[in-house]
Design a protein around this motif. Structure first.
Motif, short mmCIF file in Angstrom:
data_model
loop_
_atom_site.label_atom_id
_atom_site.label_comp_id
_atom_site.label_asym_id
_atom_site.label_seq_id
_atom_site.Cartn_x
_atom_site.Cartn_y
_atom_site.Cartn_z
N GLU A 1 0.83 -1.20 0.00
CA GLU A 1 0.00 0.00 0.00
C GLU A 1 0.87 1.26 0.00
OE1 GLU A 1 -3.03 -0.01 -0.79
OE2 GLU A 1 -2.86 2.19 -0.71
N ASP A 2 1.95 1.18 0.76
CA ASP A 2 2.86 2.31 0.87
C ASP A 2 3.56 2.57 -0.48
OD1 ASP A 2 4.09 4.35 2.26
OD2 ASP A 2 5.64 3.08 3.15
N VAL A 3 4.00 1.51 -1.11
CA VAL A 3 4.66 1.67 -2.43
C VAL A 3 3.66 2.20 -3.44
CG1 VAL A 3 5.73 0.42 -4.35
CG2 VAL A 3 6.40 -0.11 -2.00
N ARG A 4 2.44 1.71 -3.35
CA ARG A 4 1.40 2.16 -4.27
C ARG A 4 1.16 3.67 -4.13
NH1 ARG A 4 -4.15 -1.08 -5.32
NH2 ARG A 4 -4.70 0.00 -7.23
N SER A 5 1.14 4.15 -2.88
CA SER A 5 0.80 5.56 -2.73
C SER A 5 2.01 6.49 -2.80
CB SER A 5 0.01 5.79 -1.43
OG SER A 5 0.77 5.40 -0.32
N ARG A 6 3.18 6.03 -2.36
CA ARG A 6 4.33 6.95 -2.33
C ARG A 6 5.40 6.64 -3.36
NH1 ARG A 6 7.46 7.90 2.34
NH2 ARG A 6 7.24 5.72 2.96
N GLY A 7 5.31 5.50 -4.04
CA GLY A 7 6.23 5.21 -5.14
C GLY A 7 7.69 5.11 -4.72
N GLY B 1 12.34 -7.79 -2.17
CA GLY B 1 11.27 -7.89 -1.18
C GLY B 1 9.92 -7.48 -1.73
N ALA B 2 8.96 -7.32 -0.81
CA ALA B 2 7.60 -6.94 -1.19
C ALA B 2 7.60 -5.58 -1.88
CB ALA B 2 6.70 -6.91 0.04
N ALA C 1 6.51 -2.26 -6.64
CA ALA C 1 6.97 -1.33 -7.68
C ALA C 1 6.65 -1.89 -9.07
CB ALA C 1 8.47 -1.09 -7.54
N LEU C 2 6.84 -3.19 -9.26
CA LEU C 2 6.54 -3.80 -10.56
C LEU C 2 5.04 -3.79 -10.84
CD1 LEU C 2 8.90 -6.95 -10.49
CD2 LEU C 2 9.19 -4.89 -11.91
N ALA C 3 4.25 -4.04 -9.82
CA ALA C 3 2.80 -4.16 -10.04
C ALA C 3 2.14 -2.80 -10.24
CB ALA C 3 2.15 -4.89 -8.86
N TYR C 4 2.52 -1.82 -9.41
CA TYR C 4 1.82 -0.53 -9.45
C TYR C 4 2.59 0.53 -10.20
CZ TYR C 4 -0.59 -2.93 -5.65
OH TYR C 4 -1.27 -3.85 -4.89
N GLY C 5 3.90 0.30 -10.36
CA GLY C 5 4.73 1.33 -10.96
C GLY C 5 5.10 2.40 -9.94
N THR C 6 6.19 3.09 -10.19
CA THR C 6 6.58 4.25 -9.37
C THR C 6 6.95 5.36 -10.36
OG1 THR C 6 8.98 3.82 -9.34
CG2 THR C 6 7.65 2.64 -7.71
N GLN C 7 7.45 6.46 -9.84
CA GLN C 7 7.87 7.56 -10.72
C GLN C 7 8.98 7.09 -11.68
OE1 GLN C 7 7.60 7.52 -7.48
NE2 GLN C 7 6.48 9.31 -6.70
N ALA D 1 3.60 -11.13 -1.40
CA ALA D 1 3.37 -9.93 -2.22
C ALA D 1 2.82 -10.32 -3.58
CB ALA D 1 4.66 -9.13 -2.36
N LYS D 2 3.37 -11.39 -4.18
CA LYS D 2 2.87 -11.83 -5.48
C LYS D 2 1.39 -12.24 -5.38
CE LYS D 2 5.48 -14.60 -8.02
NZ LYS D 2 6.43 -15.73 -8.24
N ARG D 3 1.06 -13.00 -4.33
CA ARG D 3 -0.34 -13.38 -4.14
C ARG D 3 -1.24 -12.14 -4.06
NH1 ARG D 3 -1.55 -18.69 -2.75
NH2 ARG D 3 0.24 -19.84 -1.96
N GLN D 4 -0.76 -11.12 -3.35
CA GLN D 4 -1.61 -9.95 -3.12
C GLN D 4 -1.76 -9.07 -4.36
OE1 GLN D 4 -1.05 -7.83 0.56
NE2 GLN D 4 -0.65 -9.69 1.72
N VAL D 5 -0.75 -9.02 -5.21
CA VAL D 5 -0.89 -8.17 -6.41
C VAL D 5 -1.52 -8.94 -7.57
CG1 VAL D 5 1.05 -6.65 -5.79
CG2 VAL D 5 1.45 -8.62 -7.30
#
Lengths: 434, 434
Positions: A39-45, A189-190, A195-201, A220-224
């Motif tokens: 969730e953190d990676v998704r929102s803050r990249g 790691g997760a 980063a791969l699933a949601y992308g970052t900047q 993490a793979k299961r969740q994305v």
């Protein structure tokens, strides 16, 4: 003492069932931690990825240094021993040649009713490959995961590999280059999966994520999954060897140990029709164990999860047992393996005859070494080109073809209570296109 | 008011992104309830299944009446209207013919090094098909799920269908018979998924579970994944129609509504290059809405999730938008759809030209109607024969062939720190088979 079973004993069925049902791995419950990281990676990249990398890998990155540069790869590759370089090149060639044969063909035809029908295969646009860090950072896995993507025609192949304290295995970078990986990021790691699933900047998202990893990566793979496609979640490795007494017992022993050395949850099983041969294998195995650098690990695996199963007749008795185990790797170490091959249905990969140790398939034979574990070969396959492609079906009706097949379709639509479905067909029979 | 977007407007990209990211379905959190039911079915078998069926379906069963008997199916089928019977038979034939073309071929060859290499396809041994009860109990879905399994050569095809208050749709039983389903059980919910995955005293376990279901069924499928294979977890249905102004606006309107009538979370999108035509479609759609039995549902879907996207040039602008939506169903309602077809990459199923309403594919065209939703067509495919099969790779080395490829394999094994892997290859070069 390793487990021994004998099909001729009265309690075999119960004992074999218990053996099949045994759990080899405790799954760590890291779902909530992983969910927070994602969730953190998704929102803050990038910012979140950089923070987690600092915390878990003790590495200070910036958006500019997330990616391993071409110059760094050049530098790492330049120091690799020539023989190893060549060995990896042979592996890449052979893996590419085998996977080239997996490219599927679509089809297209017009049937009696005049309906045009077809199926088309297309690659996913972008694939992400997770490569573990540390001792499990295997260059062979990079080839096995990236080459099928490249063969499939994936436009963009991205690799993530954690670099704890800044260290990356140079062979992993070489394998990435040989396999045609487009971008390499030094994260794991997760947070890397996020980063791969949601992308970052800095990192554009991918459509499919493959590759092995620890409990955090697997969770993490299961969740994305759903946002992106994933490959299977691999369990511990297995081998089942069907061997008659005409084998060199030391060869069979070392093959059993080549699985056992992976991990203490790995499983090695021997099925043979000769008790004396089984004893010889055990003796050879003991002798080998003391000499292996990973001997302690291999011993724990063999004693906890290994088994020797005695049968009366290999050809008659082994296939049904093999199918029930549905092993990741199956060696048919007999002079004429084809008779057994025909009778076996469920296995990830099969190795034929006395001169085909499973390890040859891990590196160089050509087929993929990412294979279904934990009895899942009953319903799933090793990684391949098809995992990076998808099918689209195609239907085309002319006005006449539609007339030909409209009535039963509309009837079924109305019977299912889906009126607009029926009308969408019927209105085209009554009215004109414009 | 339905959402309108125009690629020529400055805020299009932001608006389109927001549209793509929109959630259409709240997922009920039923994981814990389902987990308890599964565990109970796993440990108590029939008894647990019977208890849950009493509680949820208000139906009293015994181990002997779990299964729907052949006589009951005869009886139900005998009352079905001849026209409907024939319509279902035409559908079954056409679906069987199309899926027959999906049967894959393995390969086998010997390469330059003398290594025998191959890939073999085999069917799963047993497949379970979940069919919802009540109004979503669709005979067409029975055909679409069971026929690919049969074509794949699955040995045993089992169907579960809940029978609330004892009622089962006779058309569902007829479809099961036509599709060659071997066993039908009158159970549903998570308890039926558990029975298929773990087996009970009466129901033998299967290897793969497919078919749609409510939140409980979806959660149960997720949880048993690994023990058995599952198909995708389907989201709400979607259609994207690319149409020029030369279409009959009423036809396009009714096609949009044929998705919208499924479910209020369904999504219908029109991409066109003509604002006047878009307005005509909207007008026709309003007129149709008032006449549909499921008009209220369709209106909610259209107004909440529908969209009309205006582009300048269909051929130039539509394909990249289509790929970003990756729709389950794509209609290319233009005179020459092939040019668009070539430029589009991600869609579950494509319907060509003005005379191919999507609904023809739901029933009778031949391709499967179980298709990837929620943008997953970027990486996944509709249901097909391959979903009931798996690949096994085959490697066979002679003593000479092994010599040819041994050195690089052993070198890589040792470089990865896997000594027994290396030794299993090397020992076969030095020593004799016995």
């Amino acid at each position: 003492m390793v487990l021994r079973l004998d099909t001729r004993s009265g309690d075999f069925e119960a004992a074999f069932r218990e053996f099949l049902g045994g759990k080899r791995e405790a799954s760590a419950d890291v779902g909530e931690t992983v969910s927070a990281i994602l969730e953190d990676v998704r929102s803050r990249g990038d910012e979140a990825v950089i923070e987690y990398t600092r915390r878990f890998d003790r590495l200070e990155l910036t958006p500019d240094t997330l990616r391993v540069s071409a110059a760094e790869i050049d530098e790492a590759v330049s120091k690799i021993d020539r023989d190893l370089y060549d060995a990896l090149a042979v592996a890449a060639d052979r893996i590419g040649a085998f996977h080239g044969r997996q490219l599927p063909e679509g089809f297209c035809y017009t049937d009696n009713a005049g309906v045009r029908l077809g199926q088309r295969w297309t690659p996913v646009s972008a694939a992400g490959l997770y490569v573990p860090g540390g001792t499990a950072s295997y260059p062979s896995s990079v080839l096995m995961n990236a080459i099928p993507a490249r063969v499939a025609g994936v436009g963009r192949v991205v690799m993530v590999v954690p670099s704890p304290d800044g260290v990356i295995n140079p062979l992993v970078l070489l394998a990435a280059r040989m396999a045609g990986v487009d971008e390499v990021y030094r994260i794991g790691g997760a947070q890397a999966v996020g980063a791969l699933a949601y992308g970052t900047q800095t990192i554009a998202p991918v459509d499919k994520i493959v590759g092995p990893g620890n409990a955090w990566v697997a969770a993490a793979k299961r969740q994305v999954f759903g946002t992106v496609g994933i490959d299977m979640i691999a369990g511990p490795s297995e081998i089942l060897i069907v061997a008659d007494r005409l084998n060199n017992p030391d060869w069979i022993a070392i093959d059993l140990l080549s699985q056992a050395e992976h991990d203490e949850a790995a499983q090695s099983i021997l099925i043979t029709d000769d008790a004396a041969f089984a004893a010889e294998v055990e003796k050879a195995l003991e002798a080998r164990l003391g000499l292996l650098t990973r001997g302690d690990m291999a011993r724990r695996s063999w004693e906890r999860h290994g088994a020797i199963i005695l049968v009366e007749d290999l050809l008659r008795d082994a296939p049904s047992l093999v199918d029930r185990v549905a092993p990741e790797h199956l060696e048919l170490a007999v002079a004429e393996p084809d008779a057994l091959l025909e009778r076996v249905h469920h296995a990830g990969a099969i190795f034929l005859g006395r001169y085909t140790p499973e390890a040859i398939g891990d590196y160089i034979a050509g087929p993929n070494h990412v294979l279904p574990t934990s009895r899942t070969a009953r319903f799933s396959s090793g990684l391949g080109v098809l995992d990076f492609m998808k099918r689209t079906t195609i239907v085309g009706c002319s006005a006449d073809a539609l007339k030909c097949i409209a009535a039963p379709a509309a009837r079924l639509a109305h019977a299912e209570g889906l009126q607009a479905h029926g009308l969408s067909i019927e209105t085209r029979l009554d009215d004109s296109a414009r």
